[in-house]
Scaffold this motif. Sequence first.
Motif, PDB file in Angstrom:
ATOM      1  N   PRO A 197      -3.061  17.754 -12.553  1.00 55.47           N
ATOM      2  CA  PRO A 197      -2.360  17.311 -11.059  1.00 55.47           C
ATOM      3  C   PRO A 197      -3.107  17.398  -9.670  1.00 55.47           C
ATOM      4  O   PRO A 197      -3.020  16.556  -9.044  1.00 55.47           O
ATOM      5  CB  PRO A 197      -1.280  17.986 -11.429  1.00 55.47           C
ATOM      6  N   ILE A 198      -3.847  18.424  -9.618  1.00 56.10           N
ATOM      7  CA  ILE A 198      -4.655  18.676  -8.398  1.00 56.10           C
ATOM      8  C   ILE A 198      -5.557  17.695  -8.285  1.00 56.10           C
ATOM      9  O   ILE A 198      -5.772  16.983  -7.157  1.00 56.10           O
ATOM     10  CB  ILE A 198      -5.136  19.960  -8.384  1.00 56.10           C
ATOM     11  N   ALA A 199      -6.418  17.332  -9.367  1.00 53.90           N
ATOM     12  CA  ALA A 199      -7.507  16.305  -9.460  1.00 53.90           C
ATOM     13  C   ALA A 199      -6.944  14.806  -8.916  1.00 53.90           C
ATOM     14  O   ALA A 199      -7.477  14.321  -8.232  1.00 53.90           O
ATOM     15  CB  ALA A 199      -8.118  16.472 -10.787  1.00 53.90           C
ATOM     16  N   THR A 200      -5.865  14.633  -9.521  1.00 60.90           N
ATOM     17  CA  THR A 200      -5.303  13.383  -9.314  1.00 60.90           C
ATOM     18  C   THR A 200      -4.723  13.265  -7.828  1.00 60.90           C
ATOM     19  O   THR A 200      -4.863  12.293  -7.471  1.00 60.90           O
ATOM     20  CB  THR A 200      -4.026  13.061 -10.107  1.00 60.90           C
ATOM     21  N   ASP A 201      -4.174  14.330  -7.277  1.00 58.21           N
ATOM     22  CA  ASP A 201      -3.831  14.445  -5.973  1.00 58.21           C
ATOM     23  C   ASP A 201      -4.952  13.954  -4.977  1.00 58.21           C
ATOM     24  O   ASP A 201      -4.991  13.332  -4.039  1.00 58.21           O
ATOM     25  CB  ASP A 201      -3.314  15.704  -5.458  1.00 58.21           C
ATOM     26  N   VAL A 202      -6.130  14.859  -5.248  1.00 64.00           N
ATOM     27  CA  VAL A 202      -7.415  14.470  -4.521  1.00 64.00           C
ATOM     28  C   VAL A 202      -7.727  13.027  -4.798  1.00 64.00           C
ATOM     29  O   VAL A 202      -8.503  12.336  -3.719  1.00 64.00           O
ATOM     30  CB  VAL A 202      -8.433  15.758  -4.959  1.00 64.00           C
ATOM     31  N   ARG A 203      -7.870  12.676  -5.950  1.00 61.62           N
ATOM     32  CA  ARG A 203      -8.568  11.296  -6.059  1.00 61.62           C
ATOM     33  C   ARG A 203      -7.460  10.320  -5.421  1.00 61.62           C
ATOM     34  O   ARG A 203      -8.254   9.488  -4.763  1.00 61.62           O
ATOM     35  CB  ARG A 203      -8.385  10.765  -7.705  1.00 61.62           C
ATOM     36  N   GLU A 204      -6.395  10.375  -5.273  1.00 60.72           N
ATOM     37  CA  GLU A 204      -5.535   9.377  -4.542  1.00 60.72           C
ATOM     38  C   GLU A 204      -5.816   9.686  -2.999  1.00 60.72           C
ATOM     39  O   GLU A 204      -5.718   8.468  -2.365  1.00 60.72           O
ATOM     40  CB  GLU A 204      -4.020   9.665  -4.949  1.00 60.72           C
ATOM     41  N   ARG A 205      -5.921  10.868  -2.516  1.00 62.93           N
ATOM     42  CA  ARG A 205      -6.132  10.822  -1.056  1.00 62.93           C
ATOM     43  C   ARG A 205      -7.702  10.219  -0.892  1.00 62.93           C
ATOM     44  O   ARG A 205      -7.854   9.737   0.186  1.00 62.93           O
ATOM     45  CB  ARG A 205      -6.255  12.509  -0.807  1.00 62.93           C
ATOM     46  N   PHE A 206      -8.678  10.574  -1.843  1.00 61.52           N
ATOM     47  CA  PHE A 206     -10.069  10.000  -1.602  1.00 61.52           C
ATOM     48  C   PHE A 206      -9.745   8.445  -1.644  1.00 61.52           C
ATOM     49  O   PHE A 206     -10.526   7.788  -0.848  1.00 61.52           O
ATOM     50  CB  PHE A 206     -10.986  10.435  -2.517  1.00 61.52           C
ATOM     51  N   GLU A 207      -9.058   7.873  -2.639  1.00 60.13           N
ATOM     52  CA  GLU A 207      -9.056   6.474  -2.709  1.00 60.13           C
ATOM     53  C   GLU A 207      -8.280   5.922  -1.247  1.00 60.13           C
ATOM     54  O   GLU A 207      -8.845   4.904  -1.019  1.00 60.13           O
ATOM     55  CB  GLU A 207      -8.000   5.988  -3.843  1.00 60.13           C
ATOM     56  N   ARG A 208      -7.628   6.714  -0.688  1.00 56.56           N
ATOM     57  CA  ARG A 208      -7.068   6.022   0.553  1.00 56.56           C
ATOM     58  C   ARG A 208      -8.027   6.338   1.695  1.00 56.56           C
ATOM     59  O   ARG A 208      -8.095   5.556   2.574  1.00 56.56           O
ATOM     60  CB  ARG A 208      -5.658   6.945   1.217  1.00 56.56           C
ATOM     61  N   VAL A 209      -8.930   7.327   1.706  1.00 54.23           N
ATOM     62  CA  VAL A 209      -9.904   7.331   2.608  1.00 54.23           C
ATOM     63  C   VAL A 209     -10.831   6.238   2.478  1.00 54.23           C
ATOM     64  O   VAL A 209     -11.286   5.351   3.482  1.00 54.23           O
ATOM     65  CB  VAL A 209     -10.922   8.774   2.468  1.00 54.23           C
ATOM     66  N   LEU A 210     -11.397   6.013   1.226  1.00 49.96           N
ATOM     67  CA  LEU A 210     -12.159   4.889   1.069  1.00 49.96           C
ATOM     68  C   LEU A 210     -11.571   3.493   1.349  1.00 49.96           C
ATOM     69  O   LEU A 210     -12.278   2.555   1.705  1.00 49.96           O
ATOM     70  CB  LEU A 210     -12.672   4.877  -0.529  1.00 49.96           C
ATOM     71  N   GLU A 211     -10.453   3.336   1.266  1.00 52.58           N
ATOM     72  CA  GLU A 211      -9.814   2.025   1.700  1.00 52.58           C
ATOM     73  C   GLU A 211      -9.761   1.743   3.123  1.00 52.58           C
ATOM     74  O   GLU A 211      -9.892   0.714   3.659  1.00 52.58           O
ATOM     75  CB  GLU A 211      -8.288   2.156   1.171  1.00 52.58           C
ATOM     76  N   SER A 212      -9.605   3.013   3.885  1.00 52.69           N
ATOM     77  CA  SER A 212      -9.446   2.931   5.242  1.00 52.69           C
ATOM     78  C   SER A 212     -10.925   2.543   5.923  1.00 52.69           C
ATOM     79  O   SER A 212     -10.748   1.951   6.917  1.00 52.69           O
ATOM     80  CB  SER A 212      -8.770   4.327   5.951  1.00 52.69           C
TER      81      SER A 212
END
Length: 138
Positions: A112-127
């Motif tokens: 679950p921690i890895a999933t949270d980090v990935r979602e945050r990184f995906e938002r960074v990349l999208e931005s």
Amino acid sequence: MAYTIQTTSTGDFDRLVDATIDALESEGFGVLCDIDVQATLEEKLDEEFRQYRILGACNPSLALAGLNEEIELGALLPCNVIVYETDDGEIAVSAVNPAQLVGIADNDALGPIATDVRERFERVLESVGDGSGGSSDT
């Protein structure tokens, strides 16, 4: 499973590095280290290399949660995000895939921690991406 997620953009390299740092901060990450690979290789080896920066990103709350589950996780921290010039003149922003990173530990509690980090990184990349490369696995 790929070990990075990535997007590409165009424009000024240093502005994209700054935008990446700002986007990381907006997702709760601090940049603990900023390694200028191009300058380091020039200084240490007198070699020319493309613009390439390694940003060591850490979200303190998520790092604490991970360390509480797996004390040796610190050997894999901080999570790296790289910004570099591609061969075709674009700028790539690539983040470590946290699922791959914590998969080394073989501890399901880190999922679950890895999933949270990935979602945050995906938002960074999208931005920071301009749509020319999109977010993809590498």
